[in-house]
Write a protein that holds these residues in place. Sequence first.
Motif, short mmCIF file in Angstrom:
data_model
loop_
_atom_site.label_atom_id
_atom_site.label_comp_id
_atom_site.label_asym_id
_atom_site.label_seq_id
_atom_site.Cartn_x
_atom_site.Cartn_y
_atom_site.Cartn_z
N ILE A 63 0.86 -1.18 0.00
CA ILE A 63 0.00 0.00 0.00
C ILE A 63 0.90 1.23 0.00
O ILE A 63 1.76 1.36 0.88
N ASN A 64 0.70 2.10 -0.97
CA ASN A 64 1.42 3.38 -0.99
C ASN A 64 2.93 3.21 -0.89
O ASN A 64 3.61 3.94 -0.19
N GLY A 65 3.48 2.20 -1.55
CA GLY A 65 4.92 1.99 -1.56
C GLY A 65 5.48 1.29 -0.34
O GLY A 65 6.69 1.19 -0.17
N SER A 66 4.61 0.79 0.54
CA SER A 66 5.05 0.09 1.75
C SER A 66 4.36 -1.27 1.85
O SER A 66 3.35 -1.52 1.21
N SER A 67 4.91 -2.11 2.70
CA SER A 67 4.32 -3.41 2.97
C SER A 67 3.40 -3.36 4.18
O SER A 67 3.63 -2.59 5.12
N LEU A 68 2.37 -4.19 4.16
CA LEU A 68 1.50 -4.42 5.30
C LEU A 68 1.29 -5.92 5.36
O LEU A 68 1.00 -6.56 4.35
N MET A 69 1.45 -6.50 6.55
CA MET A 69 1.27 -7.93 6.76
C MET A 69 -0.02 -8.15 7.53
O MET A 69 -0.37 -7.36 8.41
N LEU A 70 -0.71 -9.24 7.20
CA LEU A 70 -1.99 -9.57 7.83
C LEU A 70 -2.01 -11.04 8.23
O LEU A 70 -1.39 -11.88 7.58
N SER A 71 -2.75 -11.33 9.29
CA SER A 71 -2.92 -12.69 9.75
C SER A 71 -4.26 -12.83 10.44
O SER A 71 -4.76 -11.88 11.05
N ASP A 72 -4.83 -14.01 10.34
CA ASP A 72 -6.00 -14.34 11.15
C ASP A 72 -5.54 -14.74 12.54
O ASP A 72 -4.36 -15.03 12.75
N ALA A 73 -6.48 -14.77 13.48
CA ALA A 73 -6.18 -15.24 14.83
C ALA A 73 -6.02 -16.76 14.84
O ALA A 73 -6.64 -17.46 14.04
N TYR A 74 -5.17 -17.23 15.72
CA TYR A 74 -4.96 -18.67 15.91
C TYR A 74 -5.00 -18.95 17.42
O TYR A 74 -3.98 -19.21 18.04
N PRO A 75 -6.21 -18.91 18.03
CA PRO A 75 -6.29 -19.11 19.47
C PRO A 75 -5.76 -20.46 19.93
O PRO A 75 -5.22 -20.58 21.03
#
Length: 144
Positions: A63-75
Amino acid sequence: METAKPKNETVAPQPVKGGLVAYLQVDGAMKAAEFYKKAFGAEMAGYHPPDEQGRTMHAHVYINGSSLMLSDAYPDHGYPHEKPQAFTVLLPLASDDIDAWWKRAVDAGMEVTLDLQVMFWGDRYGQLRDPFGVSWAMNAPVNG
């Protein structure tokens, strides 16, 4: 909101962009990545396929020249879902871009929590919240 089903394969990792990268745990990492495509023009850089329960342990977007990392929860592995709080993801923008970025985000379904306005420090700034509970801010200098 329709979400494209990821293929049951790992997408090759791409370079991380930016000196500091946010890694957000959300309820629906792939849905969030799809939403960020609409709201911010995000590009998918890579992901691991969802598990048997539909959870994604890693998605990477630009996004906009940068990285963003995402994850779901793993209870079941010690990572329960927690409501996002006490942080805001900032998008620093050029003065001639902020109105288009703001409109696209609002049109995609972001909730305005602070109207875009000239602030006491002299920049145009506003805050939004996405459907996953994450707070975002946009900031741009008034005079380019």
